[in-house]
Design a protein around this motif. Sequence first.
Motif, PDB file in Angstrom:
ATOM      1  N   SER A 183     -20.607   6.451  79.798  1.00 35.02           N
ATOM      2  CA  SER A 183     -20.739   7.180  78.513  1.00 35.02           C
ATOM      3  C   SER A 183     -21.189   8.525  78.748  1.00 35.02           C
ATOM      4  CB  SER A 183     -22.106   6.424  77.653  1.00 35.02           C
ATOM      5  OG  SER A 183     -21.992   5.139  77.272  1.00 35.02           O
ATOM      6  N   GLN A 184     -21.193   8.872  79.838  1.00 35.70           N
ATOM      7  CA  GLN A 184     -21.614  10.219  80.280  1.00 35.70           C
ATOM      8  C   GLN A 184     -20.456  11.080  80.953  1.00 35.70           C
ATOM      9  OE1 GLN A 184     -25.417  10.407  82.135  1.00 35.70           O
ATOM     10  NE2 GLN A 184     -25.667   8.279  81.572  1.00 35.70           N
ATOM     11  N   VAL A 185     -19.308  10.480  81.013  1.00 35.22           N
ATOM     12  CA  VAL A 185     -18.029  11.305  81.663  1.00 35.22           C
ATOM     13  C   VAL A 185     -16.854  11.222  80.795  1.00 35.22           C
ATOM     14  CG1 VAL A 185     -18.967  10.580  84.087  1.00 35.22           C
ATOM     15  CG2 VAL A 185     -17.315   9.297  82.878  1.00 35.22           C
ATOM     16  N   ASP A 186     -16.224  12.323  81.002  1.00 27.47           N
ATOM     17  CA  ASP A 186     -15.040  12.475  80.189  1.00 27.47           C
ATOM     18  C   ASP A 186     -13.852  11.674  80.821  1.00 27.47           C
ATOM     19  OD1 ASP A 186     -15.871  14.238  78.444  1.00 27.47           O
ATOM     20  OD2 ASP A 186     -15.544  15.924  79.563  1.00 27.47           O
ATOM     21  N   ARG A 187     -13.344  10.752  79.848  1.00 21.23           N
ATOM     22  CA  ARG A 187     -12.078   9.857  80.383  1.00 21.23           C
ATOM     23  C   ARG A 187     -10.998  10.035  79.367  1.00 21.23           C
ATOM     24  NH1 ARG A 187     -14.406   3.867  80.137  1.00 21.23           N
ATOM     25  NH2 ARG A 187     -13.000   3.494  81.475  1.00 21.23           N
ATOM     26  N   PRO A 188      -9.867   9.847  80.142  1.00 21.18           N
ATOM     27  CA  PRO A 188      -9.697   9.195  81.059  1.00 21.18           C
ATOM     28  C   PRO A 188      -9.413  10.172  82.544  1.00 21.18           C
ATOM     29  CG  PRO A 188      -7.502   9.681  80.020  1.00 21.18           C
ATOM     30  CD  PRO A 188      -8.703  10.044  79.184  1.00 21.18           C
ATOM     31  N   ALA A 189      -9.971  11.373  82.305  1.00 18.89           N
ATOM     32  CA  ALA A 189      -9.935  12.060  83.638  1.00 18.89           C
ATOM     33  C   ALA A 189     -10.538  11.731  84.673  1.00 18.89           C
ATOM     34  CB  ALA A 189     -10.356  13.612  83.314  1.00 18.89           C
ATOM     35  N   TRP A 190     -11.758  11.102  84.352  1.00 26.83           N
ATOM     36  CA  TRP A 190     -12.758  10.518  85.325  1.00 26.83           C
ATOM     37  C   TRP A 190     -11.834   9.424  86.144  1.00 26.83           C
ATOM     38  CZ3 TRP A 190     -14.286   5.646  86.521  1.00 26.83           C
ATOM     39  CH2 TRP A 190     -15.224   5.676  87.601  1.00 26.83           C
ATOM     40  N   ASP A 191     -11.092   8.447  85.170  1.00 25.97           N
ATOM     41  CA  ASP A 191     -10.381   7.405  85.903  1.00 25.97           C
ATOM     42  C   ASP A 191      -9.170   7.518  86.457  1.00 25.97           C
ATOM     43  OD1 ASP A 191     -11.305   4.889  83.990  1.00 25.97           O
ATOM     44  OD2 ASP A 191     -11.727   6.705  82.625  1.00 25.97           O
ATOM     45  N   PHE A 192      -8.389   8.804  86.153  1.00 31.13           N
ATOM     46  CA  PHE A 192      -7.272   9.365  87.009  1.00 31.13           C
ATOM     47  C   PHE A 192      -7.701   9.528  88.315  1.00 31.13           C
ATOM     48  CE2 PHE A 192      -4.521  12.266  88.193  1.00 31.13           C
ATOM     49  CZ  PHE A 192      -3.202  11.925  88.143  1.00 31.13           C
ATOM     50  N   ASN A 193      -8.832  10.618  88.503  1.00 31.48           N
ATOM     51  CA  ASN A 193      -9.406  10.861  89.585  1.00 31.48           C
ATOM     52  C   ASN A 193      -9.705   9.748  90.496  1.00 31.48           C
ATOM     53  OD1 ASN A 193      -8.935  13.645  89.095  1.00 31.48           O
ATOM     54  ND2 ASN A 193     -10.983  13.988  88.298  1.00 31.48           N
ATOM     55  N   LYS A 194     -10.470   8.655  90.141  1.00 22.44           N
ATOM     56  CA  LYS A 194     -10.809   7.630  90.601  1.00 22.44           C
ATOM     57  C   LYS A 194      -9.398   6.756  91.260  1.00 22.44           C
ATOM     58  CE  LYS A 194     -13.513   4.853  92.716  1.00 22.44           C
ATOM     59  NZ  LYS A 194     -14.182   5.098  93.865  1.00 22.44           N
ATOM     60  N   LEU A 195      -8.606   6.552  90.540  1.00 19.62           N
ATOM     61  CA  LEU A 195      -7.553   5.990  90.873  1.00 19.62           C
ATOM     62  C   LEU A 195      -6.846   6.508  92.059  1.00 19.62           C
ATOM     63  CD1 LEU A 195      -6.089   4.887  87.237  1.00 19.62           C
ATOM     64  CD2 LEU A 195      -6.990   3.488  89.042  1.00 19.62           C
ATOM     65  N   VAL A 196      -6.664   7.929  92.252  1.00 17.63           N
ATOM     66  CA  VAL A 196      -6.014   8.744  93.113  1.00 17.63           C
ATOM     67  C   VAL A 196      -6.956   8.478  94.287  1.00 17.63           C
ATOM     68  CG1 VAL A 196      -5.549  11.070  93.928  1.00 17.63           C
ATOM     69  CG2 VAL A 196      -4.923  10.391  91.710  1.00 17.63           C
ATOM     70  N   GLU A 197      -8.159   8.609  94.162  1.00 22.63           N
ATOM     71  CA  GLU A 197      -9.216   8.490  95.475  1.00 22.63           C
ATOM     72  C   GLU A 197      -9.145   7.075  95.858  1.00 22.63           C
ATOM     73  OE1 GLU A 197     -13.795   7.878  95.562  1.00 22.63           O
ATOM     74  OE2 GLU A 197     -13.315   9.646  94.371  1.00 22.63           O
ATOM     75  N   THR A 198      -8.976   5.934  95.117  1.00 19.47           N
ATOM     76  CA  THR A 198      -8.813   4.688  95.600  1.00 19.47           C
ATOM     77  C   THR A 198      -7.634   4.290  96.474  1.00 19.47           C
ATOM     78  OG1 THR A 198     -10.335   4.085  93.770  1.00 19.47           O
ATOM     79  CG2 THR A 198      -9.094   2.188  94.907  1.00 19.47           C
TER      80      THR A 198
END
Length: 252
Positions: A212-227
């Motif tokens: 609830s505290q992060v801006d998505r899907p920007a957070w998700d995109f970064n995590k997907l790249v990192e993963t």
Amino acid sequence: IMPSLVGSEMCIRDRLKNIQSYWDMRAGGFSDASMEERKTEPGERWENIFKNSLKTGCHVLDDGCGAGFFTTLLASMGFQVTAVDYSTKMLEEVRRNLETEGLKAELHQMDVQSLEFADNSFDAVVSRNVFWNLEHADKAYEEAYRVLKKDGILILEDGNYYRRFFSDKYQKAYDEFQRGHEKEEQGCHARHNKENVDFSIMDEIAKKLPMSQVDRPAWDFNKLVETGFHKIQVEIVGSPLPMNFCIVAQKG
């Protein structure tokens, strides 16, 4: 072990139990709403997405299946489906919905943040409106990556459903939407709330959840790249703010 860390982990476990309890309470009405969605426009839209994204007959994990919107749809399309959810009551609804249509899927009570499957088990992982209510969505993405086969596909739909508690601009957009829809018929899930569950229970839980505290899907995109995912496609629904989004990504 530091006492503060022990206390933190206990708090997380308690929150997971609270989330499980909430969805257990919602299971019957949520199931009715999900099956209505499955047989109307949302079901048609997702059937087209799966036809265009998944190979015929492949093995798909429904990661946080709820009452079985994806599970029943994928099974009806001829895919081999394994579905997991932390709510035992939701799994009872999935089982009932499968039986009603004469469909089959393998069901497990499981935490998507700590899957019990071997590495490289699935051709695809799908998830609908799950990651927003996770304590560790980062671990759920890592687990999805782990259980996918090489070149496997992740398809996820989610949204910034409770971002308003931490963002003035989302609160403003939410208030404007509510004012603009005051006279409309209740939404699908509100109409099917036969247990009369107080939805504000989840409001209070969501105020303590990291997503609830992060801006998505920007957070998700970064995590997907990192993963390690690549060929990441993001479709955003909502303007000017991304209220809902769909992600399709491939395991590298």
